[in-house]
Write a protein that holds these residues in place. Structure first.
Motif, PDB file in Angstrom:
ATOM      1  N   LEU A  26       0.818  -1.228   0.000  1.00  0.00           N
ATOM      2  CA  LEU A  26       0.000   0.000   0.000  1.00  0.00           C
ATOM      3  C   LEU A  26       0.848   1.273   0.000  1.00  0.00           C
ATOM      4  O   LEU A  26       0.458   2.295  -0.544  1.00  0.00           O
ATOM      5  CB  LEU A  26      -0.907   0.027   1.234  1.00  0.00           C
ATOM      6  N   LEU A  27       2.042   1.175   0.656  1.00  0.00           N
ATOM      7  CA  LEU A  27       2.859   2.391   0.775  1.00  0.00           C
ATOM      8  C   LEU A  27       4.135   2.326  -0.064  1.00  0.00           C
ATOM      9  O   LEU A  27       4.984   3.209   0.002  1.00  0.00           O
ATOM     10  CB  LEU A  27       3.237   2.621   2.249  1.00  0.00           C
ATOM     11  N   ILE A  42       7.265   8.657   1.818  1.00  0.00           N
ATOM     12  CA  ILE A  42       5.866   9.055   1.612  1.00  0.00           C
ATOM     13  C   ILE A  42       5.887  10.585   1.560  1.00  0.00           C
ATOM     14  O   ILE A  42       6.050  11.239   2.582  1.00  0.00           O
ATOM     15  CB  ILE A  42       4.953   8.551   2.751  1.00  0.00           C
ATOM     16  N   SER A  92      -2.862   6.591  -2.076  1.00  0.00           N
ATOM     17  CA  SER A  92      -1.702   5.716  -1.886  1.00  0.00           C
ATOM     18  C   SER A  92      -0.576   6.130  -2.836  1.00  0.00           C
ATOM     19  O   SER A  92      -0.846   6.498  -3.988  1.00  0.00           O
ATOM     20  CB  SER A  92      -2.126   4.281  -2.165  1.00  0.00           C
ATOM     21  N   LEU A 123      -6.250   6.109   1.277  1.00  0.00           N
ATOM     22  CA  LEU A 123      -5.760   5.569   2.551  1.00  0.00           C
ATOM     23  C   LEU A 123      -6.173   6.478   3.702  1.00  0.00           C
ATOM     24  O   LEU A 123      -6.175   7.703   3.553  1.00  0.00           O
ATOM     25  CB  LEU A 123      -4.235   5.484   2.536  1.00  0.00           C
ATOM     26  N   ALA A 179      -1.974   2.372   8.157  1.00  0.00           N
ATOM     27  CA  ALA A 179      -2.668   2.907   6.975  1.00  0.00           C
ATOM     28  C   ALA A 179      -3.718   1.900   6.534  1.00  0.00           C
ATOM     29  O   ALA A 179      -3.407   0.725   6.336  1.00  0.00           O
ATOM     30  CB  ALA A 179      -1.678   3.162   5.849  1.00  0.00           C
ATOM     31  N   ASP A 205      -6.860   0.856   3.875  1.00  0.00           N
ATOM     32  CA  ASP A 205      -7.418   1.112   2.548  1.00  0.00           C
ATOM     33  C   ASP A 205      -8.920   1.390   2.700  1.00  0.00           C
ATOM     34  O   ASP A 205      -9.688   0.497   3.038  1.00  0.00           O
ATOM     35  CB  ASP A 205      -7.185  -0.118   1.656  1.00  0.00           C
TER      36      ASP A 205
END
Ligand code: ADP
Length: 431
Positions: free
Chosen positions: A128-129, A144, A166, A174, A190, A192
């Protein structure tokens, strides 16, 4: 243990005895004692050497062979090492289980060190990151780079969350939360929320569309009802019809208000956040209070207390609607001989508009639910006052768009105080 010491004392006594016999035989006491002391010390030194070798090798099972006190020492150390090994194994197993569990978590989890460097992350965080093994030890802000995230990590409060796309895919939404733990570590979680946001959008679009579609027929209906009511003056109708038309007019007006409130709420919830502009709060409150003073019916006295000439960065229409909802409520629920105090003040930590009344107050248990849509306090005053139950929900959302919050303090029989609180960062000079 005590028995072992006793046998050690016997051995010592035996050595002394042998030394005495030797001394008697040789006639040299010093020599005899020296020889036996060397033997005694040598025995212990030998075991110390074996003990060291055994500890250095790290093999738990092959303890040196010994008797007496040394056998006990070897045994106790053996037991201690075995217990430690078992504990280590247990901890490793637990760590393994924890790793497998966190790896299976659908939410991205990242452990951050005291300089916000990445100490550990799970599989979901990788996908996701967009984190990779080689990112371990790197400051998370290097990886990020969304501006909202950078601002959030600097001034994070325990309960706050932010939403951002994301880094892997803009289509994935997110929700990020950072929780401090331990001495100076933080946990980044985090989630979704793409599906959730989609459903929320569908719901608010539906409400907006339905409200919009109802607006036109309702306006037509209201027009006809008004015409029919007006006919009463030209061609008097039986009394019961007059009453019916009156009720119909009231109800259509109520439906119109409901639709207007629903549309306002949908716009506040899902509308684009506009660029904030400085709002002259003293001027806004002054004009609002003057407007309310023009209401023809008698109502509680409104007292305005402006303690600062500062303003707020935000959207004037939204704030005006929030504050006027609160003043209207105060007017609605406070008896005509009561008083409503509107206070504007700024402190180091926040800015507040307080709207306090000495009306009936609200029971404590109802307060947390007041900002829910359509929530009206049961049986206390809602039935006797017209309203949609959407006013405070509108206020809450208008304030959220200003990073603010609505605080409600109320005492039954004494009155209520509704405070619009804004962070100090929103305070500005009025041009
Ligand atoms: P409504 O349209 O019913 O006024 P609101 O969302 O504005 O809806 O308020 C929700 C409920 O909160 C009201 O029904 C009322 O019971 C209570 N309330 C709001 N403001 C006040 C006030 N100033 N004094 C007492 N009760 C209040």
């Amino acid at each position: 243990m005590y028995g072992l010491w006793r046998s050690e004392r016997y051995s010592l006594f035996l050595i002394l005895l042998v030394s005495l016999i030797l001394a008697r035989l040789t006639g040299n006491l010093l020599l005899a004692f020296s020889v036996s002391s060397v033997i005694y010390l040598g025995h212990h030194l030998l075991h110390i050497k074996r003990l060291l070798q055994w500890l250095q090798k790290g093999q738990i099972n092959q303890a040196p062979h010994a008797t007496g006190i040394w056998e006990e020492i070897y045994y106790l150390i053996f037991k201690l090492r075995r217990r430690n090994r078992r504990r280590k194994k247990q901890l490793l197993r637990m760590l393994d289980r924890f790793r497998t569990a966190t790896a299976a978590l659908p939410d991205a989890t990242v452990i951050l060190g005291n300089r916000d460097e990445i100490d550990w992350f799970n599989d979901a965080a990788a996908s996701l990151l967009n984190l990779r093994r080689e990112d371990l030890g790197q400051p998370v802000t290097n990886l990020i780079r969304h501006p909202r995230f950078a601002a959030y990590i600097r001034q994070t409060q325990e309960s706050a969350t932010i939403n951002m796309p994301s880094p892997v895919n803009d289509g994935i939404q997110l929700e990020i939360r950072i929780v401090p733990y331990g001495e100076d570590s933080r946990l980044l979680i985090a989630q979704d929320v793409t599906q959730l946001r989609f459903m929320e959008r569908v719901r608010s679009d539906f409400v907006a569309n339905v409200s919009h579609e109802l607006r036109t027929p309702l306006t037509v209906l209201r027009g006809y009802v008004e015409t029919l009511s007006d006919m009463d003056s030209e061609m008097p109708l039986p009394a019961r019809y007059g009453k019916i038309f009156n009720r119909m007019e009231q109800q259509t007006a109520r439906m119109q208000q409901l639709i207007d409130d629903l549309l306002a709420l949908t716009r506040l919830e899902s509308g684009e956040v506009q660029t904030p502009e400085p709002i002259d709060i003293p001027e806004m409150l002054q004009s609002l209070c003057e407007d309310f003073d023009q209401i023809p019916q008698s109502h509680a006295r409104i007292c305005l207390d402006i303690r600062t000439d500062k303003g707020i960065l935000g959207n004037e229409a939204d704030l005006r609607s929030a504050v006027s909802n609160l003043i209207l409520n105060a007017i609605k629920y406070t008896p005509a001989d009561g008083q409503i105090d509107v206070v504007w003040n700024v402190s180091d930590s926040e800015a507040r508009i307080d709207i306090a009344d000495n009306g009936p107050g609200i029971p404590r248990e109802y307060i947390p639910r007041l900002t829910e849509r359509f929530y009206r306090v049961d049986g206390i005053h809602a039935q006797t006052r017209p309203g949609t139950g959407l006013g405070l929900a509108i206020v809450k959302h208008a304030l959220l768009r200003h990073d603010g919050e609505l605080r409600i303090d109320s005492q039954l029989g004494k009155g209520s105080c509704f405070s619009c609180c804004f962070p100090a960062s929103r305070v500005t000079k009025v041009p």
